[in-house]
Each structure stands twice: as structure tokens, then as C-alpha cells.
Design a protein around this motif. Sequence first.
Motif, short mmCIF file in Angstrom:
data_model
loop_
_atom_site.label_atom_id
_atom_site.label_comp_id
_atom_site.label_asym_id
_atom_site.label_seq_id
_atom_site.Cartn_x
_atom_site.Cartn_y
_atom_site.Cartn_z
N ILE A 1 -28.30 49.81 -7.10
CA ILE A 1 -27.74 50.00 -5.76
C ILE A 1 -27.63 51.49 -5.42
N CYS A 2 -28.37 52.31 -6.13
CA CYS A 2 -28.40 53.74 -5.81
C CYS A 2 -29.11 53.97 -4.48
N ASP A 3 -28.83 55.09 -3.84
CA ASP A 3 -29.52 55.44 -2.60
C ASP A 3 -31.02 55.52 -2.84
N ASP A 4 -31.79 55.17 -1.81
CA ASP A 4 -33.24 55.14 -1.94
C ASP A 4 -33.81 56.49 -2.38
N GLY A 5 -33.16 57.57 -1.99
CA GLY A 5 -33.68 58.90 -2.33
C GLY A 5 -33.31 59.39 -3.71
N THR A 6 -32.52 58.60 -4.45
CA THR A 6 -32.09 59.01 -5.79
C THR A 6 -33.25 58.97 -6.77
N MET A 7 -33.48 60.05 -7.48
CA MET A 7 -34.59 60.13 -8.44
C MET A 7 -34.27 59.37 -9.72
N LEU A 8 -33.02 59.41 -10.17
CA LEU A 8 -32.64 58.79 -11.43
C LEU A 8 -31.47 57.84 -11.19
N CYS A 9 -31.61 56.60 -11.65
CA CYS A 9 -30.56 55.59 -11.45
C CYS A 9 -29.28 56.00 -12.17
N THR A 10 -28.17 55.95 -11.47
CA THR A 10 -26.87 56.27 -12.06
C THR A 10 -25.87 55.12 -11.91
N CYS A 11 -26.31 54.00 -11.32
CA CYS A 11 -25.38 52.90 -11.04
C CYS A 11 -25.26 51.91 -12.19
N GLY A 12 -26.16 52.02 -13.18
CA GLY A 12 -26.13 51.10 -14.31
C GLY A 12 -27.21 50.03 -14.26
N ASN A 13 -27.83 49.86 -13.08
CA ASN A 13 -28.95 48.93 -12.92
C ASN A 13 -28.60 47.50 -13.36
N ASN A 14 -27.36 47.10 -13.11
CA ASN A 14 -26.92 45.76 -13.54
C ASN A 14 -26.09 45.07 -12.45
N HIS A 15 -26.47 45.27 -11.20
CA HIS A 15 -25.66 44.77 -10.09
C HIS A 15 -26.21 43.48 -9.47
N GLN A 16 -27.25 42.94 -9.99
CA GLN A 16 -27.83 41.72 -9.42
C GLN A 16 -26.85 40.56 -9.57
N LYS A 17 -26.58 39.88 -8.48
CA LYS A 17 -25.63 38.77 -8.48
C LYS A 17 -26.29 37.42 -8.75
N GLY A 18 -27.61 37.37 -8.67
CA GLY A 18 -28.31 36.12 -8.85
C GLY A 18 -29.66 36.19 -8.18
N LYS A 19 -30.16 35.03 -7.72
CA LYS A 19 -31.50 35.02 -7.13
C LYS A 19 -31.57 34.13 -5.90
N ASN A 20 -32.43 34.53 -4.99
CA ASN A 20 -32.75 33.74 -3.81
C ASN A 20 -33.71 32.64 -4.25
N LEU A 21 -33.31 31.39 -4.08
CA LEU A 21 -34.11 30.29 -4.63
C LEU A 21 -35.40 30.02 -3.87
N TYR A 22 -35.43 30.34 -2.59
CA TYR A 22 -36.61 30.04 -1.78
C TYR A 22 -37.15 31.31 -1.15
N LYS A 23 -38.41 31.60 -1.39
CA LYS A 23 -39.02 32.79 -0.78
C LYS A 23 -39.03 32.66 0.73
N LYS A 24 -39.25 31.45 1.21
CA LYS A 24 -39.19 31.17 2.65
C LYS A 24 -38.14 30.09 2.87
N PRO A 25 -37.43 30.14 4.00
CA PRO A 25 -36.39 29.13 4.25
C PRO A 25 -36.97 27.74 4.39
N LEU A 26 -36.20 26.74 4.00
CA LEU A 26 -36.62 25.35 4.17
C LEU A 26 -36.38 24.93 5.62
N CYS A 27 -37.35 24.21 6.17
CA CYS A 27 -37.27 23.78 7.56
C CYS A 27 -37.39 22.26 7.64
N ALA A 28 -37.13 21.72 8.81
CA ALA A 28 -37.21 20.28 9.00
C ALA A 28 -38.66 19.79 8.95
#
Length: 316
Positions: free
Chosen positions: A263-290
Motif C-alpha cells: 500500500i505504498c505510494d505509487d512513486g515509492t522506489m522501495l516498499c516500506t509497508c511490509g507488503n502484507n496488506h492483502q485482505k483476500g481475493k476478488n472471486l470473479y474477474k468480471k461481475p456475474l450477470c443475469a
Amino acid sequence: MKIPHIPVLLEQVLESFNTDLAQRGGVLVDCTLGFGGHSEALLKAYPKLKIIGIDQDKNAIHFSLSRLKDFGERFESRFGRYSEVLGQLLRQDEMRQNLVGILADIGVSSLQFDDRERGFCFDSEQLDMRMNQERILDAKEIVNHYSLSQLEQIFRDFGEIREYKKLARLIVDSRKVQKFTSSKMLSDLIAKHFKHPKIHPATLAFQALRIAVNDELGELERLLYEIRENPLPDGARLSIISFHSLEDRLVKLAFKEWEKKCICDDGTMLCTCGNNHQKGKNLYKKPLCATESEVRTNPRSRSAKLRCFEFNRENK
């Protein structure tokens, strides 16, 4: 009991919560109870599941309590805005740890839309559009008293109407002659001056007013904030059904943010946040429709989109 509503994307909702957690039991929160169609199907599909249904419409709660009474203690209802009630639940550690899922079907329900006294439909003699009838602000107040610039903003931002300036000016000029007293009066005026090849000319304007009256986007943002601050247990899922691009965009961006490890700023050259902030995963690449068959049976489902996020503490 006569059931006057067909819940949208029902099979997709049931599949989105088809997890070991739901099979074993636990609590699922239905943030938008409505007629109770999704809740009833979930209670039948997962016999060990308990559901807490939230709605800001007391008529919806009364109807669903009667419809779901045979499930006994497996169902309970809460009155209020879903972001507030869910926030209270998520701040209870024991409750949050027992959650297996959260469902939110955003937007107006058929319970409200089909009731001509509520002012959501084009031919209603009321101009109301409040989901919670205890709130003060209604569509009549906005249409008759908001300034030209305020109306322009509502129609531009919430209705994505190309000719929003023309529409706002038309309303302001018309109300100088006669105040708007009904949805029919407003929709007739719009239909007289605007055309649309596929939908009623007033559809987007009514959508914009409804969103403004009920602060629907703000409510969705607050829901996502509460969940972000109080992540669900491993394997628990959040399924959100939206009906237009503004809602879907908020959900899509939130899920994308929650998937980020860094979650470091896009311009940050070196990660300082720990790189462990992922809460999980989006199950569907595209939304399900009728499906085509569902749209034929229930035309209101044609714009519905379901996105689902699965939480996983190992990725945090």
C-alpha cells in the motif's frame, strides 16, 4: 403468503456463499432484507446458517418477519441503515468471528418501487422516494427547492445525464409556474422534452433523485469502510449486487484496493509497508450477470451485477 417479488441473481447469490463455513453454520448478514427472498433461499440452502436481516423500511421488516417465521431463531431482523447496523455488528468481536458472509443488494426494492404511494414509479401521485419514511428529506423537497446548480450536480453525478443542465433548467422554470406535487407530473414533463430509444425518458432522472434522497452512494461507501476497518474471518465472503455503474465502480475499486499486498505510494522506489496488506481475493474477474432466461422472467435483473470478495487472513 403471496410473494410479490423475484429476488435478482438468486442462483448466483447462493453459489457465492457455497463455502465450508456456510455449510457448517454461522451468521450471514443480509444488509438489504426487502421481501426476504434472498434470505429465505439461503436459509433453505444452508440449514445450519443463521441470518440477520437489515432494512430501513419497516414495511419490509414486517413482511419478512411473517415470511420467515418458520425458521425460528435462525432469522432475526434489525431496523436501520445497513452501514450503521452492520458497523455495530462488526465491532463486536464474537459476532465478527462468527460471520460467514455479508450480502448487500443495493438500490430500490420491488417492495418500494411497486407501491405507488411511495413515489418511486413514473405514474405515482406522490413525489417521495424515501426508503426510510421516517427521514425528512424527500424528492418533493429536492425538486421544488434545490437550486439550479444543486439540481445540475444531482443529475450529472447520480444520473450521468448528458443534458443535465437542460433538465435542471426545465425543472426550475416549471416550478416557478406550479410546484411539483407528484412523480407523474415530473415524469410527464421530462417525457415531453426528452426522448430515449430504450428506456422511459425519466428513468435516469428518477434514479438520480432516488440516490440523492437516500444517500445511496454514501451509504455504500460507509458499508465498504466498515468492512475494510473490520475484516471478516478466513473464508468469509462479501457479495454485493449493484444496478448501475456508479455503485459497481465503488465496489470494483474497493475490491481492487483490498487485494493489494503493498500500500505504498505509487512513486515509492522501495516498499516500506511490509507488503502484507492483502485482505483476500476478488472471486470473479468480471461481475456475474443475469441469464437471458432470468431477464425474460424478471426484466429488472437486466442491469444487475454481482461481485464477490473472499477474505483470507493468510494474505494480510
